[in-house]
Design a protein around this motif. Sequence first.
Motif, PDB file in Angstrom:
ATOM      1  N   VAL A 155       0.862  -1.194   0.000  1.00 21.50           N
ATOM      2  CA  VAL A 155       0.000   0.000   0.000  1.00 21.50           C
ATOM      3  C   VAL A 155       0.891   1.233   0.000  1.00 21.50           C
ATOM      4  N   PHE A 156       0.634   2.130  -0.942  1.00 23.61           N
ATOM      5  CA  PHE A 156       1.228   3.463  -0.932  1.00 23.61           C
ATOM      6  C   PHE A 156       0.063   4.434  -0.755  1.00 23.61           C
ATOM      7  N   ILE A 157       0.142   5.273   0.257  1.00 21.92           N
ATOM      8  CA  ILE A 157      -0.962   6.197   0.512  1.00 21.92           C
ATOM      9  C   ILE A 157      -0.410   7.563   0.879  1.00 21.92           C
ATOM     10  N   SER A 158      -1.006   8.583   0.262  1.00 19.96           N
ATOM     11  CA  SER A 158      -0.611   9.959   0.521  1.00 19.96           C
ATOM     12  C   SER A 158      -1.862  10.781   0.808  1.00 19.96           C
ATOM     13  N   GLY A 159      -1.766  11.650   1.802  1.00 20.16           N
ATOM     14  CA  GLY A 159      -2.918  12.483   2.121  1.00 20.16           C
ATOM     15  C   GLY A 159      -2.656  13.335   3.336  1.00 20.16           C
ATOM     16  N   TRP A 160      -3.671  14.077   3.732  1.00 18.43           N
ATOM     17  CA  TRP A 160      -3.576  14.922   4.911  1.00 18.43           C
ATOM     18  C   TRP A 160      -3.829  14.079   6.156  1.00 18.43           C
ATOM     19  N   ALA A 161      -3.373  14.613   7.278  1.00 16.09           N
ATOM     20  CA  ALA A 161      -3.364  13.823   8.511  1.00 16.09           C
ATOM     21  C   ALA A 161      -4.741  13.289   8.898  1.00 16.09           C
ATOM     22  N   ASP A 162      -5.797  14.109   8.730  1.00 20.29           N
ATOM     23  CA  ASP A 162      -7.117  13.637   9.133  1.00 20.29           C
ATOM     24  C   ASP A 162      -7.587  12.481   8.252  1.00 20.29           C
ATOM     25  N   ASP A 163      -7.257  12.544   6.951  1.00 18.97           N
ATOM     26  CA  ASP A 163      -7.606  11.442   6.051  1.00 18.97           C
ATOM     27  C   ASP A 163      -6.858  10.161   6.424  1.00 18.97           C
ATOM     28  N   ILE A 164      -5.553  10.308   6.630  1.00 19.28           N
ATOM     29  CA  ILE A 164      -4.742   9.137   6.975  1.00 19.28           C
ATOM     30  C   ILE A 164      -5.204   8.553   8.308  1.00 19.28           C
ATOM     31  N   SER A 165      -5.484   9.410   9.266  1.00 19.41           N
ATOM     32  CA  SER A 165      -5.892   8.941  10.600  1.00 19.41           C
ATOM     33  C   SER A 165      -7.178   8.123  10.547  1.00 19.41           C
ATOM     34  N   SER A 166      -8.102   8.506   9.665  1.00 20.56           N
ATOM     35  CA  SER A 166      -9.376   7.783   9.579  1.00 20.56           C
ATOM     36  C   SER A 166      -9.193   6.367   9.040  1.00 20.56           C
ATOM     37  N   ASN A 167      -8.057   6.101   8.396  1.00 22.68           N
ATOM     38  CA  ASN A 167      -7.782   4.766   7.855  1.00 22.68           C
ATOM     39  C   ASN A 167      -6.594   4.100   8.536  1.00 22.68           C
ATOM     40  N   LEU A 168      -6.136   4.699   9.640  1.00 22.81           N
ATOM     41  CA  LEU A 168      -4.896   4.240  10.256  1.00 22.81           C
ATOM     42  C   LEU A 168      -5.012   2.829  10.838  1.00 22.81           C
ATOM     43  N   ASP A 169      -6.147   2.512  11.443  1.00 20.71           N
ATOM     44  CA  ASP A 169      -6.317   1.159  12.004  1.00 20.71           C
ATOM     45  C   ASP A 169      -6.171   0.096  10.917  1.00 20.71           C
ATOM     46  N   LEU A 170      -6.784   0.338   9.771  1.00 23.11           N
ATOM     47  CA  LEU A 170      -6.699  -0.614   8.665  1.00 23.11           C
ATOM     48  C   LEU A 170      -5.278  -0.693   8.113  1.00 23.11           C
ATOM     49  N   LEU A 171      -4.617   0.447   8.000  1.00 29.91           N
ATOM     50  CA  LEU A 171      -3.239   0.463   7.513  1.00 29.91           C
ATOM     51  C   LEU A 171      -2.309  -0.294   8.456  1.00 29.91           C
ATOM     52  N   GLU A 172      -2.502  -0.095   9.760  1.00 31.85           N
ATOM     53  CA  GLU A 172      -1.660  -0.814  10.727  1.00 31.85           C
ATOM     54  C   GLU A 172      -1.964  -2.311  10.712  1.00 31.85           C
ATOM     55  N   GLU A 173      -3.216  -2.653  10.499  1.00 29.95           N
ATOM     56  CA  GLU A 173      -3.589  -4.063  10.375  1.00 29.95           C
ATOM     57  C   GLU A 173      -2.884  -4.706   9.170  1.00 29.95           C
ATOM     58  N   LYS A 174      -2.861  -3.992   8.047  1.00 31.02           N
ATOM     59  CA  LYS A 174      -2.184  -4.491   6.855  1.00 31.02           C
ATOM     60  C   LYS A 174      -0.679  -4.626   7.102  1.00 31.02           C
ATOM     61  N   TYR A 175      -0.113  -3.650   7.809  1.00 25.51           N
ATOM     62  CA  TYR A 175       1.313  -3.708   8.121  1.00 25.51           C
ATOM     63  C   TYR A 175       1.636  -4.923   8.990  1.00 25.51           C
ATOM     64  N   ARG A 176       0.798  -5.178   9.992  1.00 20.25           N
ATOM     65  CA  ARG A 176       1.022  -6.337  10.862  1.00 20.25           C
ATOM     66  C   ARG A 176       0.866  -7.648  10.094  1.00 20.25           C
ATOM     67  N   ALA A 177       0.062  -7.621   9.043  1.00 17.01           N
ATOM     68  CA  ALA A 177      -0.129  -8.824   8.224  1.00 17.01           C
ATOM     69  C   ALA A 177       1.035  -9.063   7.266  1.00 17.01           C
ATOM     70  N   GLY A 178       2.014  -8.157   7.265  1.00 19.19           N
ATOM     71  CA  GLY A 178       3.199  -8.369   6.451  1.00 19.19           C
ATOM     72  C   GLY A 178       3.248  -7.578   5.161  1.00 19.19           C
ATOM     73  N   LEU A 179       2.271  -6.697   4.921  1.00 18.73           N
ATOM     74  CA  LEU A 179       2.283  -5.903   3.702  1.00 18.73           C
ATOM     75  C   LEU A 179       3.285  -4.757   3.832  1.00 18.73           C
ATOM     76  N   VAL A 180       3.810  -4.328   2.694  1.00 15.45           N
ATOM     77  CA  VAL A 180       4.627  -3.116   2.653  1.00 15.45           C
ATOM     78  C   VAL A 180       3.670  -1.927   2.690  1.00 15.45           C
ATOM     79  N   VAL A 181       3.824  -1.061   3.687  1.00 14.90           N
ATOM     80  CA  VAL A 181       2.950   0.105   3.825  1.00 14.90           C
ATOM     81  C   VAL A 181       3.820   1.355   3.889  1.00 14.90           C
ATOM     82  N   ASN A 182       3.671   2.225   2.898  1.00 18.48           N
ATOM     83  CA  ASN A 182       4.390   3.499   2.858  1.00 18.48           C
ATOM     84  C   ASN A 182       3.380   4.635   2.908  1.00 18.48           C
TER      85      ASN A 182
END
Length: 252
Positions: A126-153
């Motif tokens: 996953v590559f994701i770019s955005g403002w802090a409020d946008d990123i924060s609203s999806n942060l739980d899912l992004l961290e879940e993907k990271y813990r599952a072994g995905l590359v998250v930038n």
Amino acid sequence: MLQQFGFTQYESQVYQSLITVDQPLDATTIVKQSGVPRAKVYEVLHRLSEKGMILEATTGKKRLYTPLPIETTIQKLKADFEANIEQLKEAKSKQAPKDDRVWTLKEDQSIQAVLQELLQRAEHSVFISGWADDISSNLDLLEEKYRAGLVVNIHVIGEIKTTIPGVSTLIPDTHHEALERSRIVIVDEEEMLFAGVEDFRWQAIRTQSGPLVKFFTEFFYHDVALTEITQKYKDTVMRDEEIKKVLMKLRY
């Protein structure tokens, strides 16, 4: 008995004739027990043998046949069913053409929903770019993907708190006159969503087009590079009016 599992009527009749007795049978007895014509019985027995449903042995001059035990047959049919399901999935994925069309989408909530759907489907990166409020609203899912072994930038304008190490943070100041609200999401390096504000309304494009996915991936790295340059060499850049003028007009 077996017709609902894809066997023919004759195959089902022969198997049933064998499973209802406790001893092996020869072809003549099978004809009598099953009602399958003699002219067809050897062909049917051969098919059942090829499918692994019966065992064969020669005793004296007789060819004898016995079925797989019923519990073993059940396990085999389950395994065959699961294998067929996997083949169906593979065939679907191989046959599905890549949709390289560029789709447009409007309205912030719809764009957010599509963004989250893309994140959910990500399997490798996953590559994701955005403002802090946008990123924060999806942060739980992004961290879940990271813990599952995905590359998250992540490239974020503003500050977020996360355990994901691959985060580039730009803290905007008054010099960043060209900063605009936008979102970029690229999943598995195969599909992307780009959204921005035009005439005070969110609009987006979504595509699997290889050239566009590559372009926006490079655009993501462009944002990261600009962020690192302006943060690390901020004092130097801001003292050079020509460089400052050009750099501050770039859209992060």
